[in-house]
Design a protein around this motif. Structure first.
Motif, PDB file in Angstrom:
ATOM      1  N   THR A  70       2.076  -9.687   2.142  1.00  0.00           N
ATOM      2  CA  THR A  70       2.504 -10.896   1.450  1.00  0.00           C
ATOM      3  C   THR A  70       1.900 -12.076   2.302  1.00  0.00           C
ATOM      4  N   ASN A  71       2.105 -12.141   3.566  1.00  0.00           N
ATOM      5  CA  ASN A  71       1.917 -13.295   4.518  1.00  0.00           C
ATOM      6  C   ASN A  71       0.500 -13.480   4.487  1.00  0.00           C
ATOM      7  N   ALA A  72      -0.486 -12.325   4.481  1.00  0.00           N
ATOM      8  CA  ALA A  72      -1.728 -12.408   4.644  1.00  0.00           C
ATOM      9  C   ALA A  72      -2.298 -12.990   3.319  1.00  0.00           C
ATOM     10  N   LEU A  73      -1.905 -12.690   2.233  1.00  0.00           N
ATOM     11  CA  LEU A  73      -2.279 -13.129   0.920  1.00  0.00           C
ATOM     12  C   LEU A  73      -1.948 -14.646   0.678  1.00  0.00           C
ATOM     13  N   ASN A  74      -0.617 -15.069   1.540  1.00  0.00           N
ATOM     14  CA  ASN A  74      -0.133 -16.345   1.275  1.00  0.00           C
ATOM     15  C   ASN A  74      -1.113 -17.157   2.093  1.00  0.00           C
ATOM     16  N   GLN A  75      -1.269 -16.759   3.456  1.00  0.00           N
ATOM     17  CA  GLN A  75      -2.550 -17.501   4.247  1.00  0.00           C
ATOM     18  C   GLN A  75      -3.798 -17.843   3.587  1.00  0.00           C
ATOM     19  N   THR A  76      -4.160 -16.740   2.882  1.00  0.00           N
ATOM     20  CA  THR A  76      -5.594 -16.802   2.231  1.00  0.00           C
ATOM     21  C   THR A  76      -5.658 -17.660   1.035  1.00  0.00           C
ATOM     22  N   PHE A  77      -4.640 -17.645   0.348  1.00  0.00           N
ATOM     23  CA  PHE A  77      -4.619 -18.245  -0.886  1.00  0.00           C
ATOM     24  C   PHE A  77      -3.677 -19.637  -1.123  1.00  0.00           C
ATOM     25  N   LEU A  78      -3.991 -20.573  -0.248  1.00  0.00           N
ATOM     26  CA  LEU A  78      -2.811 -21.716  -0.161  1.00  0.00           C
ATOM     27  C   LEU A  78      -2.556 -22.173  -1.308  1.00  0.00           C
ATOM     28  N   GLY A  79      -1.276 -22.395  -1.596  1.00  0.00           N
ATOM     29  CA  GLY A  79      -0.786 -23.015  -2.810  1.00  0.00           C
ATOM     30  C   GLY A  79      -0.494 -22.057  -3.984  1.00  0.00           C
ATOM     31  N   PHE A  80      -0.835 -20.667  -3.723  1.00  0.00           N
ATOM     32  CA  PHE A  80      -0.574 -19.738  -4.710  1.00  0.00           C
ATOM     33  C   PHE A  80       0.576 -19.203  -4.372  1.00  0.00           C
ATOM     34  N   ASP A  81       1.368 -18.802  -5.380  1.00  0.00           N
ATOM     35  CA  ASP A  81       2.724 -17.694  -5.125  1.00  0.00           C
ATOM     36  C   ASP A  81       2.228 -16.356  -4.918  1.00  0.00           C
ATOM     37  N   VAL A  82       2.719 -15.594  -4.311  1.00  0.00           N
ATOM     38  CA  VAL A  82       2.157 -14.199  -4.067  1.00  0.00           C
ATOM     39  C   VAL A  82       3.313 -13.346  -4.425  1.00  0.00           C
ATOM     40  N   GLU A  83       3.103 -12.284  -5.090  1.00  0.00           N
ATOM     41  CA  GLU A  83       3.932 -11.382  -5.510  1.00  0.00           C
ATOM     42  C   GLU A  83       3.509 -10.032  -5.129  1.00  0.00           C
ATOM     43  N   VAL A  84       4.087  -9.350  -4.213  1.00  0.00           N
ATOM     44  CA  VAL A  84       3.688  -8.040  -3.893  1.00  0.00           C
ATOM     45  C   VAL A  84       4.609  -7.005  -4.390  1.00  0.00           C
ATOM     46  N   LYS A  85       4.147  -6.257  -5.151  1.00  0.00           N
ATOM     47  CA  LYS A  85       5.025  -4.880  -5.695  1.00  0.00           C
ATOM     48  C   LYS A  85       4.576  -3.865  -4.931  1.00  0.00           C
ATOM     49  N   VAL A  86       5.648  -2.774  -4.398  1.00  0.00           N
ATOM     50  CA  VAL A  86       5.501  -1.521  -3.929  1.00  0.00           C
ATOM     51  C   VAL A  86       5.773  -0.398  -5.020  1.00  0.00           C
ATOM     52  N   ILE A  87       4.701   0.248  -5.171  1.00  0.00           N
ATOM     53  CA  ILE A  87       5.028   1.290  -6.087  1.00  0.00           C
ATOM     54  C   ILE A  87       4.540   2.786  -5.758  1.00  0.00           C
ATOM     55  N   PHE A  88       4.983   3.737  -6.354  1.00  0.00           N
ATOM     56  CA  PHE A  88       4.767   5.064  -6.018  1.00  0.00           C
ATOM     57  C   PHE A  88       4.193   5.999  -7.185  1.00  0.00           C
ATOM     58  N   ASP A  89       3.435   5.568  -7.967  1.00  0.00           N
ATOM     59  CA  ASP A  89       2.849   6.057  -8.798  1.00  0.00           C
ATOM     60  C   ASP A  89       1.514   5.352  -9.393  1.00  0.00           C
ATOM     61  N   PRO A  90       0.526   5.864  -9.052  1.00  0.00           N
ATOM     62  CA  PRO A  90       0.336   7.290  -8.620  1.00  0.00           C
ATOM     63  C   PRO A  90       0.646   7.233  -6.897  1.00  0.00           C
ATOM     64  N   PRO A  91       1.197   8.598  -6.453  1.00  0.00           N
ATOM     65  CA  PRO A  91       1.666   8.628  -5.169  1.00  0.00           C
ATOM     66  C   PRO A  91       0.525   8.673  -4.095  1.00  0.00           C
ATOM     67  N   TRP A  92       0.451   8.253  -3.146  1.00  0.00           N
ATOM     68  CA  TRP A  92      -0.612   8.032  -2.151  1.00  0.00           C
ATOM     69  C   TRP A  92      -0.911   9.494  -1.594  1.00  0.00           C
ATOM     70  N   ASN A  93      -2.066   9.326  -1.144  1.00  0.00           N
ATOM     71  CA  ASN A  93      -2.494  10.881  -0.584  1.00  0.00           C
ATOM     72  C   ASN A  93      -3.658  10.541   0.411  1.00  0.00           C
ATOM     73  N   SER A  94      -4.181  11.403   1.345  1.00  0.00           N
ATOM     74  CA  SER A  94      -5.113  11.358   2.374  1.00  0.00           C
ATOM     75  C   SER A  94      -6.478  11.094   1.735  1.00  0.00           C
ATOM     76  N   LYS A  95      -6.603  11.354   0.532  1.00  0.00           N
ATOM     77  CA  LYS A  95      -7.853  11.181  -0.055  1.00  0.00           C
ATOM     78  C   LYS A  95      -8.273   9.586  -0.263  1.00  0.00           C
ATOM     79  N   ARG A  96      -7.288   8.811  -0.171  1.00  0.00           N
ATOM     80  CA  ARG A  96      -7.416   7.397  -0.455  1.00  0.00           C
ATOM     81  C   ARG A  96      -8.099   6.672   0.650  1.00  0.00           C
ATOM     82  N   ILE A  97      -7.832   7.544   1.917  1.00  0.00           N
ATOM     83  CA  ILE A  97      -8.294   6.673   3.054  1.00  0.00           C
ATOM     84  C   ILE A  97      -9.892   6.430   3.000  1.00  0.00           C
ATOM     85  N   THR A  98     -10.452   5.250   3.456  1.00  0.00           N
ATOM     86  CA  THR A  98     -11.986   4.952   3.137  1.00  0.00           C
ATOM     87  C   THR A  98     -12.524   5.791   4.160  1.00  0.00           C
ATOM     88  N   ASP A  99     -13.859   5.911   4.065  1.00  0.00           N
ATOM     89  CA  ASP A  99     -14.910   6.512   5.201  1.00  0.00           C
ATOM     90  C   ASP A  99     -14.796   5.978   6.512  1.00  0.00           C
TER      91      ASP A  99
END
Length: 107
Positions: A70-99
């Motif tokens: 939230t803080n990083a997005l607020n600092q990058t997009f000044l004047g914008f309201d930021v809404e961060v939603k934590v979801i678990f569908d789909p669940p995270w797995n290690s295949k999502r890690i970038t190279d």
């Protein structure tokens, strides 16, 4: 990394900022860890919407990580309201890690 967005240019700006948000237990940023699922922008309403996940539902640093996003997005997009939603569908797995993330983690 497959992040859904409605504005590729702003999404790239957001991802650059989010690379500074580190999961303190793993030592890797939320982008390379694959925790960011979607970032959308509402220009007219001046809003940024971000859907993200955590490595587990019971991550002890979850609140800290989502606040960092939230803080990083607020600092990058000044004047914008930021809404961060934590979801678990789909669940995270290690295949999502970038190279690059795998390199950093020596995997």
């Amino acid at each position: 990394m497959n992040i859904i967005t409605n504005d590729n240019e702003k999404n790239n700006q957001a991802l650059d900022a989010l690379k500074n948000v580190i999961d303190p237990e793993i030592g890797l940023n939320v982008v390379d860890l694959g925790l960011i699922y979607q970032i959308d922008f509402d220009e007219a309403g001046k809003k940024v919407y971000c859907s993200m996940t955590l490595t587990t539902r019971f991550c002890p640093m979850g609140e800290s990580i989502s606040t960092g996003v939230t803080n990083a997005l607020n600092q990058t997009f000044l004047g914008f309201d930021v809404e961060v939603k934590v979801i678990f569908d789909p669940p995270w797995n290690s295949k999502r890690i970038t190279d690059k993330g795998r390199e950093i983690l020596n995997q």
